[in-house]
Design an enzyme around this catalytic site. Structure first.
Site, PDB file in Angstrom:
ATOM      1  N   GLY A  36       0.832  -1.198   0.000  1.00 19.54           N
ATOM      2  CA  GLY A  36       0.000   0.000   0.000  1.00 19.54           C
ATOM      3  C   GLY A  36       0.873   1.256   0.000  1.00 19.54           C
ATOM      4  O   GLY A  36       0.679   2.173  -0.805  1.00 19.54           O
ATOM      5  N   HIS A  37       1.873   1.267   0.892  1.00 21.44           N
ATOM      6  CA  HIS A  37       2.806   2.402   0.927  1.00 21.44           C
ATOM      7  C   HIS A  37       3.572   2.498  -0.399  1.00 21.44           C
ATOM      8  O   HIS A  37       3.766   3.592  -0.941  1.00 21.44           O
ATOM      9  CB  HIS A  37       3.842   2.220   2.051  1.00 21.44           C
ATOM     10  CG  HIS A  37       3.269   2.174   3.437  1.00 21.44           C
ATOM     11  ND1 HIS A  37       3.322   1.047   4.220  1.00 21.44           N
ATOM     12  CD2 HIS A  37       2.649   3.115   4.183  1.00 21.44           C
ATOM     13  CE1 HIS A  37       2.773   1.300   5.402  1.00 21.44           C
ATOM     14  NE2 HIS A  37       2.348   2.547   5.404  1.00 21.44           N
ATOM     15  N   GLN A  61      -1.073  11.097  17.600  1.00 23.22           N
ATOM     16  CA  GLN A  61      -2.309  10.539  17.039  1.00 23.22           C
ATOM     17  C   GLN A  61      -2.722   9.236  17.720  1.00 23.22           C
ATOM     18  O   GLN A  61      -3.703   8.618  17.330  1.00 23.22           O
ATOM     19  CB  GLN A  61      -2.206  10.378  15.527  1.00 23.22           C
ATOM     20  CG  GLN A  61      -1.258   9.289  15.042  1.00 23.22           C
ATOM     21  CD  GLN A  61      -1.088   9.344  13.539  1.00 23.22           C
ATOM     22  OE1 GLN A  61      -0.527  10.285  12.987  1.00 23.22           O
ATOM     23  NE2 GLN A  61      -1.590   8.339  12.839  1.00 23.22           N
ATOM     24  N   GLY A 147      -3.566   7.308   1.060  1.00 28.89           N
ATOM     25  CA  GLY A 147      -4.360   6.156   0.649  1.00 28.89           C
ATOM     26  C   GLY A 147      -5.822   6.312   1.047  1.00 28.89           C
ATOM     27  O   GLY A 147      -6.124   6.858   2.107  1.00 28.89           O
TER      28      GLY A 147
HETATM   29  P1  AMP Z   1       0.307   4.509   7.640  1.00 28.47           P
HETATM   30  O1  AMP Z   1       1.770   4.214   7.567  1.00 28.47           O
HETATM   31  O2  AMP Z   1      -0.526   3.319   8.000  1.00 28.47           O
HETATM   32  O3  AMP Z   1      -0.011   5.740   8.451  1.00 28.47           O
HETATM   33  O4  AMP Z   1      -0.140   4.856   6.162  1.00 28.47           O
HETATM   34  C1  AMP Z   1       0.560   5.814   5.398  1.00 28.47           C
HETATM   35  C2  AMP Z   1      -0.236   6.081   4.144  1.00 28.47           C
HETATM   36  O5  AMP Z   1      -0.401   4.863   3.429  1.00 28.47           O
HETATM   37  C3  AMP Z   1      -1.660   6.611   4.431  1.00 28.47           C
HETATM   38  O6  AMP Z   1      -1.987   7.604   3.461  1.00 28.47           O
HETATM   39  C4  AMP Z   1      -2.503   5.373   4.256  1.00 28.47           C
HETATM   40  O7  AMP Z   1      -3.843   5.659   3.883  1.00 28.47           O
HETATM   41  C5  AMP Z   1      -1.769   4.669   3.148  1.00 28.47           C
HETATM   42  N1  AMP Z   1      -2.104   3.241   3.146  1.00 28.47           N
HETATM   43  C6  AMP Z   1      -2.029   2.381   4.187  1.00 28.47           C
HETATM   44  N2  AMP Z   1      -2.472   1.162   3.822  1.00 28.47           N
HETATM   45  C7  AMP Z   1      -2.848   1.267   2.520  1.00 28.47           C
HETATM   46  C8  AMP Z   1      -3.385   0.354   1.564  1.00 28.47           C
HETATM   47  N3  AMP Z   1      -3.653  -0.899   1.880  1.00 28.47           N
HETATM   48  N4  AMP Z   1      -3.641   0.810   0.323  1.00 28.47           N
HETATM   49  C9  AMP Z   1      -3.384   2.110  -0.009  1.00 28.47           C
HETATM   50  N5  AMP Z   1      -2.859   3.004   0.835  1.00 28.47           N
HETATM   51  C10 AMP Z   1      -2.598   2.600   2.084  1.00 28.47           C
END
Ligand code: AMP
Length: 290
Positions: A36-37, A61, A147
């Site tokens: 995803g990242h 947060q 995301g």
């Molecule tokens: P995080 O590290 O979980 O805070 O996520 C960092 C970024 O990655 C945020 O914009 C999330 O929405 C995005 N993100 C996390 N998981 C996914 C995923 N499965 N698909 C797309 N983007 C994602």
């Protein structure tokens, strides 16, 4: 790839790039990278001249009883993945360099932050909006990429950027899923093998709602009843936090699905709190009937 830990060093580098007329992109993350990242980074790399990624497990947060200390971290692996993804600058600040002990300025977007995840995480979006505002001030990116997995977060950030007139375009990208439908998440690492087997049902319940709307059902009470009983059967270890159908712009709760909406869910499963969402557009039904 440059690894930058000093916020002002990031600001200087980003300023040089902008002054040189370059298009820059920022992907804010909390690390423990997954596909995803990497998909967000890929979008940034192909649509900008310089790609910045921030890796910061933002303490503000997390609520007092949440998983700040146990949040998965692997900075070395993340740095290698970022290098492989063509990142130009990886920003990894220490918490005290982002939040002074007497830090007292907060960015709040109360209208969008109150419901859904905000109902059980009352200070979460204040922490997110504040750290993203700081990151946008430091990195001054042409675009900031997020995301849709964190749909409410994306709405809060879009509104904050609009209201504060920050000179950045916010880009939302689709959710990346495992082959069985489970949305990729750093927190999936918390799942036991038994919980992992149940977890794909979270998304399947949303697809069930989508299919019911395509079949003509519009009543949110009826849709919720079916999806909740699906969860009771297929996610017996899950504890539902919320299941809501919301307006995609205002996040207002809907009672009928007669226009495009988002169905959003949060579920506790063992040590993990999983979230997911899906766009439902009832007009797709009319298209497929033609
Ligand atoms: P995080 O590290 O979980 O805070 O996520 C960092 C970024 O990655 C945020 O914009 C999330 O929405 C995005 N993100 C996390 N998981 C996914 C995923 N499965 N698909 C797309 N983007 C994602």
């Amino acid at each position: 790839m440059d690894i930058i830990t000093d916020p002002h060093a990031l600001q200087t580098r980003a300023f040089e790039w902008r002054c040189a007329g370059m298009k820059t992109a920022l992907v804010p993350t909390m690390g423990y990278f997954h596909e995803g990242h990497l998909a967000l980074m890929d979008h940034g790399r192909t649509n900008s001249d310089k790609l910045m990624v921030s890796l910061f497990v933002n303490p503000t947060q997390f609520g007092p009883s949440e998983d700040l200390d146990s949040y998965p971290r692997d900075a070395e692996r993340d740095a290698q993945l970022a290098r492989d993804a063509g990142v130009d600058a990886l920003f990894m600040p220490a918490p005290e360099s982002m939040f002074a002990t007497d830090h007292g300025t907060w960015v709040e977007v109360p209208g969008l932050a109150a419901g859904l995840c905000g109902a059980t995480r009352p200070t979460h979006f204040r922490g997110v909006a504040t750290v993203v505002a700081k990151l946008l001030v430091l990195a001054m990116p042409t675009m900031a990429i997020f995301g849709e997995k964190d749909f409410q977060q994306l709405s809060v950030i879009r509104r904050m950027v609009r209201d504060l007139m920050l000179p950045t375009t916010v880009v939302g990208r689709p959710i990346v899923r495992e082959p069985d439908g489970l949305a990729k998440s750093s927190r999936n690492a918390y799942l036991t093998s038994g919980e992992r087997r149940q977890a794909p049902a979270l998304f399947k319940g949303l697809v069930l709602a989508h299919n019911m709307v395509m079949g003509g059902e519009q009543d949110v009470d009826v849709l919720k009843k079916y999806v909740i009983s699906y969860y009771t059967e297929n996610l017996p270890d899950g504890e539902l936090d919320y299941l809501e159908f919301v307006d995609p712009e205002s996040l207002a709760l809907l009672t009928r699905v007669n226009a495009p909406c988002r169905v959003a869910v949060a579920m506790r499963l063992g040590k993990a709190r999983l979230i997911d969402n899906l766009c439902i557009d009832p007009s797709d039904r009319l298209v497929s009937e033609k």
